[in-house]
Design a protein around this motif. Structure first.
Motif, short mmCIF file in Angstrom:
data_model
loop_
_atom_site.label_atom_id
_atom_site.label_comp_id
_atom_site.label_asym_id
_atom_site.label_seq_id
_atom_site.Cartn_x
_atom_site.Cartn_y
_atom_site.Cartn_z
N UNK A 259 0.89 -1.22 0.09
CA UNK A 259 -0.19 0.06 0.04
C UNK A 259 0.90 1.25 0.09
N UNK A 260 0.76 2.12 -1.19
CA UNK A 260 1.66 3.49 -1.07
C UNK A 260 1.03 4.33 0.07
N UNK A 261 2.10 4.94 0.71
CA UNK A 261 1.42 5.68 1.68
C UNK A 261 0.49 6.98 1.41
N UNK A 262 0.58 7.20 -0.05
CA UNK A 262 -0.25 8.18 -0.49
C UNK A 262 -1.94 7.50 -0.47
N UNK A 263 -1.79 6.48 -0.56
CA UNK A 263 -3.36 5.78 -0.49
C UNK A 263 -3.97 5.45 1.09
N UNK A 264 -3.23 5.85 1.76
CA UNK A 264 -3.41 5.48 3.31
C UNK A 264 -4.38 6.69 3.72
N UNK A 265 -5.68 6.01 4.01
CA UNK A 265 -6.76 7.35 4.47
C UNK A 265 -6.78 7.44 6.01
N UNK A 266 -6.58 6.43 6.77
CA UNK A 266 -6.47 6.50 8.19
C UNK A 266 -5.86 5.30 8.64
N UNK A 267 -5.26 5.58 10.15
CA UNK A 267 -4.65 4.45 10.86
C UNK A 267 -5.25 4.68 12.22
N UNK A 268 -5.82 3.35 12.64
CA UNK A 268 -6.23 3.40 14.05
C UNK A 268 -5.68 2.22 14.89
N UNK A 269 -5.44 2.22 15.90
CA UNK A 269 -5.06 1.27 16.82
C UNK A 269 -5.97 0.92 17.81
N UNK A 270 -6.48 -0.23 17.96
CA UNK A 270 -7.48 -0.63 19.02
C UNK A 270 -6.50 -1.70 19.83
N UNK A 271 -6.23 -1.20 21.37
CA UNK A 271 -5.45 -2.05 22.23
C UNK A 271 -6.19 -3.29 22.30
N UNK A 272 -7.51 -3.10 23.32
CA UNK A 272 -7.85 -4.08 23.75
C UNK A 272 -9.63 -3.65 23.55
N UNK A 273 -10.45 -4.50 23.08
CA UNK A 273 -12.13 -4.07 23.19
C UNK A 273 -12.51 -4.36 24.27
N UNK A 274 -12.32 -3.36 25.31
CA UNK A 274 -12.74 -3.53 26.58
C UNK A 274 -14.32 -3.81 26.88
#
Length: 130
Positions: free
Chosen positions: A38-53
Protein backbone atom coordinates in the motif's frame (compact mmCIF):
# COMPACT_ATOMS: atom_id res chain seq x y z
CA UNK A 1 12.19 -4.14 -1.86
CA UNK A 2 13.21 -0.75 -0.49
CA UNK A 3 16.68 0.20 0.68
CA UNK A 4 17.36 -0.33 4.37
CA UNK A 5 17.93 3.42 4.78
CA UNK A 6 14.30 4.06 3.80
CA UNK A 7 12.84 1.55 6.26
CA UNK A 8 10.95 3.25 9.08
CA UNK A 9 9.67 0.09 10.77
CA UNK A 10 10.20 -3.63 10.20
CA UNK A 11 8.51 -6.08 12.53
CA UNK A 12 6.84 -9.44 12.85
CA UNK A 13 3.13 -10.17 12.79
CA UNK A 14 1.70 -12.35 15.56
CA UNK A 15 0.23 -14.87 13.12
CA UNK A 16 3.46 -15.11 11.14
CA UNK A 17 4.83 -12.86 8.46
CA UNK A 18 6.22 -9.34 8.54
CA UNK A 19 5.12 -5.75 8.17
CA UNK A 20 7.52 -3.19 6.76
CA UNK A 21 6.86 0.54 6.72
CA UNK A 22 9.09 2.66 4.49
CA UNK A 23 8.98 6.33 3.62
CA UNK A 24 6.89 5.47 0.55
CA UNK A 25 4.77 2.39 1.32
CA UNK A 26 3.54 -0.31 3.69
CA UNK A 27 4.43 -3.90 2.80
CA UNK A 28 2.57 -6.76 4.49
CA UNK A 29 4.02 -10.20 3.87
CA UNK A 30 1.98 -13.08 5.30
CA UNK A 31 2.97 -16.71 4.74
CA UNK A 32 -0.55 -17.95 3.94
CA UNK A 33 -1.77 -15.00 1.86
CA UNK A 34 -0.62 -12.84 -1.01
CA UNK A 35 1.66 -9.95 -0.07
CA UNK A 36 0.03 -6.54 0.11
CA UNK A 37 1.74 -3.28 -0.83
CA UNK A 38 0.00 0.00 0.00
CA UNK A 39 1.57 3.33 -0.99
CA UNK A 40 1.48 5.87 1.83
CA UNK A 41 -0.37 8.24 -0.50
CA UNK A 42 -3.26 5.73 -0.53
CA UNK A 43 -3.55 5.48 3.26
CA UNK A 44 -6.68 7.30 4.45
CA UNK A 45 -6.47 6.66 8.20
CA UNK A 46 -4.71 4.49 10.76
CA UNK A 47 -6.23 3.35 14.04
CA UNK A 48 -4.89 1.20 16.84
CA UNK A 49 -7.30 -0.69 19.08
CA UNK A 50 -5.47 -2.00 22.10
CA UNK A 51 -8.22 -4.11 23.71
CA UNK A 52 -11.96 -4.16 23.09
CA UNK A 53 -12.84 -3.38 26.70
CA UNK A 54 -16.60 -3.66 26.20
CA UNK A 55 -16.31 -7.17 24.78
CA UNK A 56 -13.83 -8.17 27.48
CA UNK A 57 -16.16 -7.03 30.28
CA UNK A 58 -19.13 -8.77 28.63
CA UNK A 59 -17.11 -11.99 28.27
CA UNK A 60 -16.06 -11.93 31.90
CA UNK A 61 -19.68 -11.23 32.82
CA UNK A 62 -20.68 -14.42 31.01
CA UNK A 63 -18.13 -16.36 33.03
CA UNK A 64 -19.43 -14.81 36.24
CA UNK A 65 -23.04 -15.55 35.33
CA UNK A 66 -22.13 -19.15 34.56
CA UNK A 67 -20.32 -19.57 37.87
CA UNK A 68 -23.18 -17.93 39.80
CA UNK A 69 -25.66 -20.31 38.14
CA UNK A 70 -23.85 -23.52 39.08
CA UNK A 71 -26.36 -24.40 41.82
CA UNK A 72 -29.43 -24.02 39.59
CA UNK A 73 -28.63 -25.77 36.32
CA UNK A 74 -25.19 -27.33 35.93
CA UNK A 75 -25.21 -27.91 32.12
CA UNK A 76 -26.49 -24.41 31.34
CA UNK A 77 -24.09 -22.82 33.84
CA UNK A 78 -21.18 -24.74 32.29
CA UNK A 79 -22.26 -23.58 28.83
CA UNK A 80 -22.24 -19.91 29.90
CA UNK A 81 -18.90 -20.25 31.67
CA UNK A 82 -17.26 -21.98 28.68
CA UNK A 83 -18.76 -19.45 26.23
CA UNK A 84 -17.38 -16.62 28.38
CA UNK A 85 -13.91 -18.17 28.56
CA UNK A 86 -13.84 -18.71 24.77
CA UNK A 87 -15.02 -15.15 24.15
CA UNK A 88 -12.34 -13.83 26.52
CA UNK A 89 -9.67 -15.83 24.68
CA UNK A 90 -10.82 -14.51 21.28
CA UNK A 91 -10.89 -10.95 22.60
CA UNK A 92 -7.33 -11.36 23.90
CA UNK A 93 -6.15 -12.71 20.54
CA UNK A 94 -7.52 -9.63 18.77
CA UNK A 95 -5.71 -7.12 21.00
CA UNK A 96 -3.43 -4.62 19.34
CA UNK A 97 -5.36 -4.50 16.08
CA UNK A 98 -3.85 -2.02 13.63
CA UNK A 99 -6.39 -0.94 11.01
CA UNK A 100 -5.14 0.84 7.90
CA UNK A 101 -7.84 2.51 5.82
CA UNK A 102 -6.93 2.44 2.14
CA UNK A 103 -8.53 4.69 -0.46
CA UNK A 104 -10.67 2.74 -2.91
CA UNK A 105 -11.08 -0.22 -0.53
CA UNK A 106 -14.25 -0.90 1.44
CA UNK A 107 -12.57 -2.80 4.26
CA UNK A 108 -9.46 -1.63 6.10
CA UNK A 109 -6.27 -3.65 6.11
CA UNK A 110 -6.19 -5.30 9.53
CA UNK A 111 -2.84 -6.29 11.06
CA UNK A 112 -1.73 -7.75 14.38
CA UNK A 113 1.94 -6.73 14.82
CA UNK A 114 3.94 -8.13 17.72
CA UNK A 115 4.70 -4.55 18.84
CA UNK A 116 1.55 -2.79 17.67
CA UNK A 117 2.31 0.54 19.37
CA UNK A 118 5.74 0.85 17.72
CA UNK A 119 4.26 -0.04 14.33
CA UNK A 120 1.47 2.52 14.77
CA UNK A 121 3.91 5.23 15.85
CA UNK A 122 6.22 4.54 12.90
CA UNK A 123 3.35 4.55 10.42
CA UNK A 124 1.91 7.75 11.86
CA UNK A 125 5.32 9.44 11.66
CA UNK A 126 5.80 8.27 8.05
CA UNK A 127 2.35 9.61 7.14
CA UNK A 128 3.13 12.98 8.75
CA UNK A 129 6.34 13.27 6.73
CA UNK A 130 4.73 12.42 3.39
Amino acid sequence: MADESETVYDGALRGGGRVTVTSERVLVDRPDEESVVVPLSGVVDVTLQDVDWFLLVMSLGLVGFGLASLGRNLPLAAFFAVAGVLSTALTYRKRGALRIGVSGETRPLKLFPVDSQACYDALAAALDES
